[in-house]
Scaffold this active site. Structure first.
Site, PDB file in Angstrom:
ATOM      1  N   HIS A 148       4.682  32.902  27.271  1.00 19.98           N
ATOM      2  CA  HIS A 148       4.555  32.266  28.295  1.00 19.98           C
ATOM      3  C   HIS A 148       3.197  32.045  28.649  1.00 19.98           C
ATOM      4  CE1 HIS A 148       5.228  31.924  32.591  1.00 19.98           C
ATOM      5  NE2 HIS A 148       4.558  32.871  32.900  1.00 19.98           N
ATOM      6  N   LYS A 151       0.750  -1.210   0.104  1.00 24.34           N
ATOM      7  CA  LYS A 151      -0.054   0.123   0.087  1.00 24.34           C
ATOM      8  C   LYS A 151       0.846   1.267   0.004  1.00 24.34           C
ATOM      9  CE  LYS A 151      -4.175  -1.794   2.344  1.00 24.34           C
ATOM     10  NZ  LYS A 151      -4.792  -1.539   3.840  1.00 24.34           N
ATOM     11  N   LEU A 152       0.306   2.549  -0.699  1.00 23.13           N
ATOM     12  CA  LEU A 152       1.311   3.556  -0.525  1.00 23.13           C
ATOM     13  C   LEU A 152       1.257   3.867   0.930  1.00 23.13           C
ATOM     14  CD1 LEU A 152      -0.542   5.571  -3.799  1.00 23.13           C
ATOM     15  CD2 LEU A 152       1.840   4.693  -3.447  1.00 23.13           C
ATOM     16  N   ILE A 174      11.720   2.349  19.044  1.00 24.28           N
ATOM     17  CA  ILE A 174      10.790   1.191  18.856  1.00 24.28           C
ATOM     18  C   ILE A 174      10.600   0.723  20.023  1.00 24.28           C
ATOM     19  CG2 ILE A 174       9.963  -0.785  17.761  1.00 24.28           C
ATOM     20  CD1 ILE A 174      11.436   0.053  15.030  1.00 24.28           C
ATOM     21  N   GLY A 175      11.752  -0.054  20.597  1.00 24.26           N
ATOM     22  CA  GLY A 175      11.520  -0.749  21.759  1.00 24.26           C
ATOM     23  C   GLY A 175      11.061  -0.049  23.053  1.00 24.26           C
ATOM     24  N   CYS A 182       5.946   3.444   7.356  1.00 21.05           N
ATOM     25  CA  CYS A 182       5.483   4.689   8.324  1.00 21.05           C
ATOM     26  C   CYS A 182       4.224   4.912   8.502  1.00 21.05           C
ATOM     27  CB  CYS A 182       6.054   5.764   7.586  1.00 21.05           C
ATOM     28  SG  CYS A 182       5.321   7.453   8.481  1.00 21.05           S
ATOM     29  N   GLY A 238      15.947   1.048  21.429  1.00 22.56           N
ATOM     30  CA  GLY A 238      15.931   2.383  20.609  1.00 22.56           C
ATOM     31  C   GLY A 238      14.782   2.454  20.679  1.00 22.56           C
ATOM     32  N   ARG A 258      16.209  -2.587  12.108  1.00 23.56           N
ATOM     33  CA  ARG A 258      15.418  -2.738  10.987  1.00 23.56           C
ATOM     34  C   ARG A 258      16.554  -3.010   9.713  1.00 23.56           C
ATOM     35  NH1 ARG A 258      10.044  -2.200  11.002  1.00 23.56           N
ATOM     36  NH2 ARG A 258       9.917  -2.106   8.749  1.00 23.56           N
TER      37      ARG A 258
END
Length: 460
Positions: free
Chosen positions: A437, A41-42, A183-184, A46, A181, A267
């Site tokens: 502020h 899939k396009l 993902i983890g 991500c 990292g 990855r």
């Protein structure tokens, strides 16, 4: 059937992820003819299995935390539990909406999308089934997959990847996360918010090991406070599946029992069996080698994103796609500056950075100046009840070369930090800018005031 009768297009793109579709959109905008080939899939990893779905889960986890902590804000509420079917439905609806928008955009630009498995057939053509699509230039954008360790078999049931973790229909009672990292740490954060017992195992000495050590230590402290167990500098030895889950062994002899093991050790490039090496394209451990202009050793072929060695981030691939299209159109664009790419780990708390770490800056410049501004002095941080800090790194009498932040919502500050490092701003120049502020952005302003020699909301 071949496309030779129609003649070659300007650009053939193999892979429709962030880098591939960005190249297609920019090329079409520059009046280049484009064919985009995608087997799934396009939007790629991500949109469908990475940035977007994980951030949707993280937002649901943030809501859980808000409910559980609401009493400290004077709100009495009760937490009845998590309906993963509805969480997944929410996540999938976000993906579906963005996917619909992207496919519509691609179509509106007159870009031909070919659905199917593409394979490089020559330096100027890609084969999809029995069709040969020829182009003046070919862009390889085939992305990455979840890696494992030698001898560690993923069974997608009790030993899983991040792809599997995104489709779980229940909250695990306990989990071991192998790899600390982005993902983890993000999955560890989500599952802990959901109520799971979580243990992180990382072979390197720190969480988010690519970040500045000061950021890693702040995240480690925050995770300990949240009850996330950590085995750092600990090497994985093996895993056995049991009736109840998994038993994870470390080289130290320690064993950890859990319902599942998430393997988040990075990855790897999707390049095997795609014809790259047969055409003579130089690779290293599967990564396609490119120069700073993203050109391979074959003049008509470029490569980008997770496929080439370096930072594996969707926004990097996106920027590279625009660069390749503009270069092909003869615009002479500036190559991507990888030192100054913003990075965010969307855990609770968030970790955001741009520029050099303290260690890298010392190696490059020798003498450096650093300052750390604790979020305890920031009004908005106190309102949000978040802890963390902003650390700045500058060359003496020179520009800021690194910005490192830890705290809830600091990912939203990294755009300004990117301007600071990319435009080589001096601390005194940023110090004179007015930050509204009360906002978290004031922490950036205060850190620069301190580095410019006029600290205000700083103790000690």
């Amino acid at each position: 059937m071949a496309d030779s009768a129609a003649g070659p297009v300007d650009l053939v793109i193999l892979g429709g992820g962030s880098g591939g579709y960005a190249a297609a959109l920019r090329a079409a905008e520059l009046d280049l003819s484009v064919v985009l080939i995608e087997k799934d899939k396009l939007g790629g990893t991500c949109l469908h299995r990475g940035c977007i779905p994980t951030k949707a889960l993280l937002h649901s986890a943030e809501i859980v935390d808000n409910i559980k902590e609401s009493e400290s804000f004077g709100i009495r509420s009760t937490f009845d539990g998590i309906d993963m079917t509805k969480v997944n439905s929410y996540k999938d609806s976000v993906i579906a909406g963005l996917f619909k928008g992207l496919t519509g955009l691609i179509k509106s630009r007159g870009i031909e999308v070919v659905e199917g498995f593409g394979r490089l057939a020559s330096p100027t053509s890609v084969a999809v089934g029995d069709r040969i699509i020829s182009g003046r230039h070919v862009l390889l954008a085939t992305g990455s997959y979840s890696k494992s360790l030698p001898g560690l078999d993923i069974n997608h049931n009790k030993v899983i990847t991040s792809d599997d973790a995104l489709t779980l229909d229940h909250v695990p009672a306990s989990a071991v996360v192998l790899g600390a990292g982005a993902i983890g740490c993000e999955f560890a954060s989500v599952w802990r918010s959901y109520g799971a017992e979580v243990t992180i195992v990382e072979a390197l000495p720190h969480l988010v090991p690519l970040e500045d050590e000061s950021s890693s230590k702040l995240l480690e402290r925050a995770f300990r406070k949240r009850g996330i167990a950590q085995h750092l500098g600990a090497r994985f030895a093996g895993v056995k599946t049991t009736d109840d889950g998994v038993t994870v062994s470390l080289e130290s002899g320690t064993t950890i029992e859990a319902e599942l093991l998430l393997v988040a050790v990075g990855r790897g490039p999707v390049s095997a069996g795609l014809g790259y090496e047969e055409i003579g394209i130089a690779t290293d451990r599967g990564y396609v080698l490119v120069d700073r202009f993203l050109r391979t050793n074959v003049p008509t072929v470029s490569a980008l994103g997770d496929l080439r060695p370096g930072l594996q981030l969707a926004h990097v691939g996106f920027a590279e796609g625009i660069f390749v299209a503009e270069q092909l159109a003869g615009l002479n664009p500036v190559p991507v500056d990888y030192d100054n790419v913003p990075r965010v780990t969307y855990s609770h708390p968030e970790v955001a950075s741009v520029g050099l770490t303290t260690a890298a800056a010392r190696e490059r410049f020798g003498d450096i100046r650093t300052v750390t501004y604790n979020l305890a002095g920031n009004g908005k941080s106190q309102i949000l009840k978040t802890a963390g800090a902003v650390t700045l790194i500058a060359v003496p009498d020179g520009p800021v070369v690194g910005v490192h932040m830890v705290g809830d919502r600091v990912g939203e500050l990294i755009a300004e930090a990117q301007l600071i490092t990319n435009w080589e701003a001096f601390p005194a120049e940023v110090a004179q800018l007015i930050h509204p502020h009360p906002t978290l952005s004031e922490a950036l302003g205060e850190a620069h005031l301190a580095l410019a020699g006029k600290p205000l909301h700083v103790h000690g």
